[in-house]
Design a protein around this motif. Structure first.
Motif, PDB file in Angstrom:
ATOM      1  N   VAL A 216     -19.498 -25.552  -1.504  1.00 58.32           N
ATOM      2  CA  VAL A 216     -18.954 -26.610  -1.251  1.00 58.32           C
ATOM      3  C   VAL A 216     -17.389 -26.879  -1.393  1.00 58.32           C
ATOM      4  O   VAL A 216     -16.633 -27.470  -0.623  1.00 58.32           O
ATOM      5  CB  VAL A 216     -19.586 -27.783  -1.954  1.00 58.32           C
ATOM      6  N   GLN A 217     -17.046 -25.955  -2.443  1.00 63.03           N
ATOM      7  CA  GLN A 217     -15.356 -26.034  -2.660  1.00 63.03           C
ATOM      8  C   GLN A 217     -14.858 -25.403  -1.458  1.00 63.03           C
ATOM      9  O   GLN A 217     -13.686 -25.780  -1.121  1.00 63.03           O
ATOM     10  CB  GLN A 217     -15.239 -25.055  -3.849  1.00 63.03           C
ATOM     11  N   PHE A 218     -15.314 -24.133  -0.771  1.00 64.41           N
ATOM     12  CA  PHE A 218     -14.875 -23.839   0.342  1.00 64.41           C
ATOM     13  C   PHE A 218     -14.696 -24.689   1.671  1.00 64.41           C
ATOM     14  O   PHE A 218     -13.665 -24.899   2.127  1.00 64.41           O
ATOM     15  CB  PHE A 218     -15.843 -22.489   0.769  1.00 64.41           C
ATOM     16  N   HIS A 219     -15.888 -25.323   1.794  1.00 67.11           N
ATOM     17  CA  HIS A 219     -15.878 -26.259   2.678  1.00 67.11           C
ATOM     18  C   HIS A 219     -14.724 -27.431   2.398  1.00 67.11           C
ATOM     19  O   HIS A 219     -14.295 -27.938   3.442  1.00 67.11           O
ATOM     20  CB  HIS A 219     -17.110 -26.912   2.914  1.00 67.11           C
ATOM     21  N   GLY A 220     -14.733 -27.800   1.154  1.00 59.27           N
ATOM     22  CA  GLY A 220     -13.580 -28.858   0.802  1.00 59.27           C
ATOM     23  C   GLY A 220     -12.223 -28.494   1.179  1.00 59.27           C
ATOM     24  O   GLY A 220     -11.388 -29.012   1.739  1.00 59.27           O
ATOM     25  N   ALA A 221     -11.911 -27.073   1.104  1.00 60.75           N
ATOM     26  CA  ALA A 221     -10.643 -26.649   1.128  1.00 60.75           C
ATOM     27  C   ALA A 221     -10.481 -26.627   2.744  1.00 60.75           C
ATOM     28  O   ALA A 221      -9.280 -26.565   3.146  1.00 60.75           O
ATOM     29  CB  ALA A 221     -10.426 -24.951   0.320  1.00 60.75           C
ATOM     30  N   ALA A 228     -16.467 -32.459   3.017  1.00 55.44           N
ATOM     31  CA  ALA A 228     -17.010 -31.165   2.279  1.00 55.44           C
ATOM     32  C   ALA A 228     -18.500 -31.198   2.210  1.00 55.44           C
ATOM     33  O   ALA A 228     -19.010 -30.322   2.610  1.00 55.44           O
ATOM     34  CB  ALA A 228     -16.265 -30.993   0.737  1.00 55.44           C
ATOM     35  N   ASN A 229     -19.195 -32.019   1.508  1.00 58.39           N
ATOM     36  CA  ASN A 229     -20.427 -32.157   1.455  1.00 58.39           C
ATOM     37  C   ASN A 229     -21.284 -32.324   2.623  1.00 58.39           C
ATOM     38  O   ASN A 229     -22.378 -31.429   2.880  1.00 58.39           O
ATOM     39  CB  ASN A 229     -20.812 -33.483   0.490  1.00 58.39           C
ATOM     40  N   THR A 246     -32.615 -26.847  -1.370  1.00 59.83           N
ATOM     41  CA  THR A 246     -32.082 -27.603  -2.597  1.00 59.83           C
ATOM     42  C   THR A 246     -30.554 -27.705  -2.329  1.00 59.83           C
ATOM     43  O   THR A 246     -29.873 -26.729  -2.006  1.00 59.83           O
ATOM     44  CB  THR A 246     -32.435 -26.840  -3.692  1.00 59.83           C
ATOM     45  N   VAL A 247     -29.934 -28.788  -2.572  1.00 59.76           N
ATOM     46  CA  VAL A 247     -28.591 -29.066  -2.249  1.00 59.76           C
ATOM     47  C   VAL A 247     -27.981 -29.579  -3.868  1.00 59.76           C
ATOM     48  O   VAL A 247     -28.334 -30.454  -4.588  1.00 59.76           O
ATOM     49  CB  VAL A 247     -28.158 -29.825  -1.061  1.00 59.76           C
ATOM     50  N   LEU A 248     -26.770 -28.906  -4.215  1.00 56.53           N
ATOM     51  CA  LEU A 248     -26.130 -29.297  -5.380  1.00 56.53           C
ATOM     52  C   LEU A 248     -25.258 -30.305  -4.937  1.00 56.53           C
ATOM     53  O   LEU A 248     -24.778 -30.470  -4.128  1.00 56.53           O
ATOM     54  CB  LEU A 248     -25.132 -28.113  -5.508  1.00 56.53           C
ATOM     55  N   THR A 249     -25.088 -31.530  -6.056  1.00 54.78           N
ATOM     56  CA  THR A 249     -24.626 -32.706  -5.723  1.00 54.78           C
ATOM     57  C   THR A 249     -23.273 -33.105  -6.374  1.00 54.78           C
ATOM     58  O   THR A 249     -22.652 -33.982  -6.137  1.00 54.78           O
ATOM     59  CB  THR A 249     -25.609 -33.794  -6.206  1.00 54.78           C
ATOM     60  N   ASP A 250     -22.719 -32.170  -7.371  1.00 53.69           N
ATOM     61  CA  ASP A 250     -21.695 -32.632  -8.021  1.00 53.69           C
ATOM     62  C   ASP A 250     -20.536 -31.704  -8.050  1.00 53.69           C
ATOM     63  O   ASP A 250     -19.593 -31.837  -9.050  1.00 53.69           O
ATOM     64  CB  ASP A 250     -22.191 -32.632  -9.783  1.00 53.69           C
ATOM     65  N   THR A 251     -20.178 -31.252  -6.665  1.00 52.28           N
ATOM     66  CA  THR A 251     -18.901 -30.571  -6.760  1.00 52.28           C
ATOM     67  C   THR A 251     -17.842 -31.260  -6.657  1.00 52.28           C
ATOM     68  O   THR A 251     -16.645 -31.100  -7.180  1.00 52.28           O
ATOM     69  CB  THR A 251     -19.021 -29.718  -5.461  1.00 52.28           C
ATOM     70  N   TRP A 352     -11.113 -20.304  -6.796  1.00 51.51           N
ATOM     71  CA  TRP A 352      -9.860 -20.821  -7.070  1.00 51.51           C
ATOM     72  C   TRP A 352      -9.001 -21.182  -5.682  1.00 51.51           C
ATOM     73  O   TRP A 352      -8.392 -22.031  -5.773  1.00 51.51           O
ATOM     74  CB  TRP A 352      -9.085 -19.865  -7.962  1.00 51.51           C
ATOM     75  N   LYS A 353      -9.136 -20.574  -4.767  1.00 54.31           N
ATOM     76  CA  LYS A 353      -8.489 -20.573  -3.654  1.00 54.31           C
ATOM     77  C   LYS A 353      -9.115 -19.643  -2.436  1.00 54.31           C
ATOM     78  O   LYS A 353      -9.886 -18.839  -2.754  1.00 54.31           O
ATOM     79  CB  LYS A 353      -6.810 -20.162  -3.676  1.00 54.31           C
ATOM     80  N   CYS A 354      -9.088 -20.076  -1.261  1.00 54.04           N
ATOM     81  CA  CYS A 354      -9.492 -19.508  -0.124  1.00 54.04           C
ATOM     82  C   CYS A 354      -8.719 -19.582   1.237  1.00 54.04           C
ATOM     83  O   CYS A 354      -7.678 -20.458   1.271  1.00 54.04           O
ATOM     84  CB  CYS A 354     -11.196 -19.849  -0.001  1.00 54.04           C
TER      85      CYS A 354
END
Length: 392
Positions: A216-221, A228-229, A246-251, A352-354
Motif C-alpha cells: 500500500v505504501q508503494f501505491h501511495g507514493a 493508495a488503498n 486478505t487485505v491490510l487496513t491500517d497503512t 522508505w522510498k520508491c
C-alpha cells in the motif's frame, strides 16, 4: 553455522509481494530501512557480524524438494516465478550496514523491488537472533516448552483458529522450530498454519499469510494517498484473481481505509487484517462498514495480528462471536517467550522510498499507524499525507 539456512526461511508475504511487483512493476526500485523503536545500543562489532551473516545468505539456493513444495502449496504463484526463486541468489551488495559510536544500528536495503523486498524478514530475524547470541542470552527451554504447550491447549479448548506469525522477532530459528512443532502437536486442527514458509515445509503445515504495508505504501507514493488503498486492492486482484483474499487496513489509518473500501472489494476480499489500534473498536467499525455496504459480516473474517497473546485472542473472539468470523496471527508471544527477563526486540523494516524505474526520481514512502507515535517516514511527508487525507 549460518542463522538463515534456507531461502524458504521467510514469511509468505515476501514471496507473494515479490511476485506482484515482478508482474506489474518489474522495473520499480525501493529502499527499505531498519527501525529499532527501542533505540537499542548494540554491542561493539555487531554490524560486522551481521554483514558476515548477510554474506553467507548469498550461498542459499532453493532445493528441488523446496521448489516442489512451493508448486504444490502455493498454486497462485506461476511456474515462471517458481523458476525465478530456484535461480535466485541474495546479493549482499544490496544491503548497507553500519553502527555509530553510540551503538545504534543502521541497515538500508536498496534495489529492484521484486528482489530487495526479500531481504526484510530475514534481516529482522538475523538481528534478533544475533543480538541474543552476542550477549550470551540463553533461553529457558523448559519454561518455553511448558508455556507454549499451555497456550496451545488453551486456544484449542476455546476453539480459536490461529496461525504462527513469529519469524521477524523470534528468539532464534531453533525456538521457532520447537514452537511450531509443539503448536501442531497440542493444538491440532485449531493451528491453521504458519507464515514461515520453511517451517511449513518442514512440519507439513499450511502456509498462512496476508499482504504487507509496503504494497500500500508503494501505491501511495506512486498514485497518491487518496487512491493508495483502492489501487493496492485493484492491483492485488489483478495479480491473484481472488486468491490471497486478505487485505491490510491500517497503512494510512483504518478510518481512511474504510472510506476506500467499496462493495466490490468487500465482496471480493474474504477478510480484513487488524494490525494496530483497539481490536474491539476495529471489529465494530468493520461490521458497521460491511452492513453499510449491504454485505453480511457473518460470511467475512477479521484476522487479528497486533501484539497478541492467547488470552487477548480469546477476549477478541468472544467480542466477535456471532457477528463476524475471526482468526488470529500470533507472533512474538509464541516465538520469543523464553524466560523471565528476556524481552523481545521492537524492530521493523519499512519501505522508505520508491520509484517506478531506475531513471525516475525517488518518492518518499510513509505509514500512518492507528497508534500515535508509530508513523514511519520523513516528518514532512508524514505531514503531507495526513493533510492530504484530512487527518489534521
Amino acid at each position: 553455522m549460518a542463522i538463515i539456512r534456507s531461502i524458504l526461511d521467510t514469511d509468505l508475504y515476501k514471496f507473494t509481494t515479490s511476485y506482484a511487483y515482478s508482474k506489474l512493476y518489474p522495473r520499480a526500485y525501493g529502499q527499505f530501512r531498519f527501525i529499532d523503536r527501542a533505540k537499542t545500543r548494540y554491542p561493539e562489532g555487531f554490524a560486522e557480524l551481521l554483514r558476515q551473516e548477510l554474506q553467507q545468505m548469498a550461498e542459499l539456493q532453493l532445493t528441488r524438494d523446496e521448489a516442489q513444495f512451493l508448486t504444490r502449496e502455493l498454486p497462485y504463484l506461476p511456474p515462471t516465478y517458481i523458476d525465478f526463486v530456484r535461480g535466485f541468489r541474495f546479493d549482499p551488495d544490496e544491503v548497507h550496514v553500519s553502527q555509530d559510536e553510540e551503538g545504534q544500528l543502521s541497515i538500508v536495503a536498496e534495489g529492484l523491488l521484486y528482489r530487495v523486498t526479500l531481504w526484510e524478514t530475514p534481516i529482522l530475524a538475523l538481528v534478533s537472533e544475533l543480538y541474543y547470541k552476542v550477549l550470551g542470552v540463553e533461553p529457558d527451554l523448559a519454561y518455553a516448552e511448558q508455556s507454549i504447550i499451555a497456550k496451545a491447549q488453551r486456544l484449542k479448548e476455546e476453539g480459536i483458529t490461529f496461525s504462527m506469525f513469529g519469524m521477524r522477532r523470534r528468539f532464534s530459528s531453533d525456538i521457532e522450530d520447537r514452537v511450531t512443532r509443539l503448536l501442531k502437536e497440542y493444538s491440532g486442527t485449531n493451528f491453521y498454519g504458519t507464515s514461515n514458509v520453511y517451517f511449513a515445509y518442514k512440519h507439513g503445515l499450511r502456509v498462512s499469510g496476508t499482504h504487507p504495508h509496503e504494497w500500500v505504501q508503494f501505491h501511495g507514493a506512486m498514485f497518491g494517498y487518496k487512491m493508495a488503498n483502492y489501487m493496492a486492492m485493484e492491483d492485488w486482484i489483478n495479480v491473484y484473481d481472488g486468491d490471497l483474499g486478505t487485505v491490510l487496513t491500517d497503512t494510512y489509518t483504518t478510518d481512511v481505509f474504510m472510506r476506500n473500501f467499496s462493495k466490490k472489494h468487500a465482496m471480493l476480499f474474504t477478510s480484513l487484517r487488524h494490525d494496530s489500534g483497539d481490536p474491539l473498536l476495529f471489529a465494530d467499525k468493520v461490521i458497521a462498514r460491511y452492513r453499510e455496504l449491504r454485505v453480511d459480516p457473518q460470511i467475512k473474517y477479521i484476522i487479528f495480528s497486533d501484539s497478541l497473546d492467547a488470552e487477548r485472542a480469546i477476549e477478541i473472539a468472544k467480542h466477535c462471536k456471532g457477528r463476524i468470523g475471526t482468526s488470529f496471527g500470533i507472533g512474538t508471544n509464541f516465538s520469543n517467550d523464553v524466560g523471565a527477563g528476556i524481552q523481545p526486540m521492537n524492530i521493523v523494516m519499512k519501505l522508505w522510498k520508491c520509484k517506478m524505474t531506475e531513471k525516475d526520481k525517488w518518492h518518499p514512502c510513509v505509514k500512518l499507524s492507528d497508534v500515535d507515535g508509530k508513523h514511519t517516514g520523513e516528518p514532512e511527508e508524514i505531514d503531507l499525507a495526513q493533510r492530504t487525507l484530512g487527518l489534521i
